[in-house]
Design a protein around this motif. Structure first.
Motif, PDB file in Angstrom:
ATOM      1  N   MET A   1      -2.450  16.990  -4.563  1.00 49.36           N
ATOM      2  CA  MET A   1      -2.320  16.210  -3.335  1.00 49.36           C
ATOM      3  C   MET A   1      -2.357  14.725  -3.673  1.00 49.36           C
ATOM      4  N   SER A   2      -1.499  13.967  -3.058  1.00 48.33           N
ATOM      5  CA  SER A   2      -1.389  12.537  -3.305  1.00 48.33           C
ATOM      6  C   SER A   2      -2.386  11.758  -2.453  1.00 48.33           C
ATOM      7  N   PHE A   3      -2.763  10.611  -2.932  1.00 45.48           N
ATOM      8  CA  PHE A   3      -3.601   9.688  -2.169  1.00 45.48           C
ATOM      9  C   PHE A   3      -2.862   9.236  -0.914  1.00 45.48           C
ATOM     10  N   TRP A   4      -1.550   9.022  -1.046  1.00 43.99           N
ATOM     11  CA  TRP A   4      -0.721   8.519   0.044  1.00 43.99           C
ATOM     12  C   TRP A   4      -0.212   9.663   0.911  1.00 43.99           C
ATOM     13  N   GLU A   5      -0.101   9.404   2.215  1.00 41.69           N
ATOM     14  CA  GLU A   5       0.499  10.382   3.127  1.00 41.69           C
ATOM     15  C   GLU A   5       2.010  10.420   2.924  1.00 41.69           C
ATOM     16  N   GLN A   6       2.604   9.252   2.734  1.00 40.58           N
ATOM     17  CA  GLN A   6       4.023   9.122   2.413  1.00 40.58           C
ATOM     18  C   GLN A   6       4.147   8.058   1.339  1.00 40.58           C
ATOM     19  N   GLU A   7       5.090   8.266   0.433  1.00 38.83           N
ATOM     20  CA  GLU A   7       5.335   7.252  -0.601  1.00 38.83           C
ATOM     21  C   GLU A   7       6.766   7.404  -1.096  1.00 38.83           C
ATOM     22  N   VAL A   8       7.460   6.256  -1.174  1.00 38.77           N
ATOM     23  CA  VAL A   8       8.816   6.222  -1.693  1.00 38.77           C
ATOM     24  C   VAL A   8       8.859   5.146  -2.779  1.00 38.77           C
ATOM     25  N   VAL A   9       9.202   5.542  -3.991  1.00 39.98           N
ATOM     26  CA  VAL A   9       9.326   4.588  -5.093  1.00 39.98           C
ATOM     27  C   VAL A   9      10.613   3.803  -4.896  1.00 39.98           C
ATOM     28  N   THR A  27       2.254   4.883   2.984  1.00 35.87           N
ATOM     29  CA  THR A  27       1.424   4.887   4.189  1.00 35.87           C
ATOM     30  C   THR A  27       0.174   5.725   3.947  1.00 35.87           C
ATOM     31  N   ARG A  28      -0.896   5.318   4.625  1.00 36.96           N
ATOM     32  CA  ARG A  28      -2.156   6.062   4.587  1.00 36.96           C
ATOM     33  C   ARG A  28      -2.925   5.734   5.859  1.00 36.96           C
ATOM     34  N   LYS A  29      -3.376   6.756   6.549  1.00 40.90           N
ATOM     35  CA  LYS A  29      -4.161   6.597   7.779  1.00 40.90           C
ATOM     36  C   LYS A  29      -3.485   5.649   8.768  1.00 40.90           C
ATOM     37  N   MET A  55      -2.094  -3.029  -7.155  1.00 38.35           N
ATOM     38  CA  MET A  55      -2.459  -3.544  -5.841  1.00 38.35           C
ATOM     39  C   MET A  55      -1.772  -2.729  -4.762  1.00 38.35           C
ATOM     40  N   ALA A  56      -2.489  -2.382  -3.724  1.00 39.76           N
ATOM     41  CA  ALA A  56      -1.914  -1.812  -2.512  1.00 39.76           C
ATOM     42  C   ALA A  56      -2.024  -2.908  -1.452  1.00 39.76           C
ATOM     43  N   ILE A  57      -0.902  -3.521  -1.140  1.00 41.00           N
ATOM     44  CA  ILE A  57      -0.884  -4.693  -0.271  1.00 41.00           C
ATOM     45  C   ILE A  57      -0.536  -4.250   1.156  1.00 41.00           C
ATOM     46  N   PRO A  58      -1.434  -4.487   2.109  1.00 39.13           N
ATOM     47  CA  PRO A  58      -1.101  -4.151   3.497  1.00 39.13           C
ATOM     48  C   PRO A  58       0.159  -4.912   3.913  1.00 39.13           C
ATOM     49  N   ILE A  59       1.050  -4.244   4.608  1.00 36.71           N
ATOM     50  CA  ILE A  59       2.320  -4.851   4.970  1.00 36.71           C
ATOM     51  C   ILE A  59       2.117  -6.129   5.782  1.00 36.71           C
TER      52      ILE A  59
END
Length: 82
Positions: A1-9, A27-29, A55-59
């Motif tokens: 299971m991934s940390f992210w709910e959705q992820e596109v490279v 995306t997450r939560k 880094m995970a940068i909030p949009i």
């Protein structure tokens, strides 16, 4: 299971033979992020894995951070010019 709910490279940028930067939209939560992470592999295990470095940068902060990074890149160019 991934940390992210959705992820596109969206990009993979080679750093060396055993490491690369991976840029993704994620995306997450219910929150959206631009995720920039270093991935690595070893001679013993050539499968790339995500490193802690990144880094995970909030949009909501991405545009301001992007502008600051461009400004920093311009300053670095000035350092290289005599």
């Amino acid at each position: 299971m991934s940390f992210w709910e959705q992820e596109v490279v969206v990009a993979e940028i080679k750093k060396s033979a055993t490491s690369k930067y991976v840029v993704s939209a994620a995306t997450r939560k219910g929150q959206s992020y631009v995720n920039v992470r270093e991935w690595y592999c070893t001679k013993a295990d050539p499968t790339f894995k995500p490193a802690k470095a990144g880094m995970a940068i909030p949009i909501k902060n991405f545009e301001e951070l992007s502008t600051a990074m461009k400004a920093a890149a311009e300053k670095v160019k000035e350092f290289a010019t005599p």
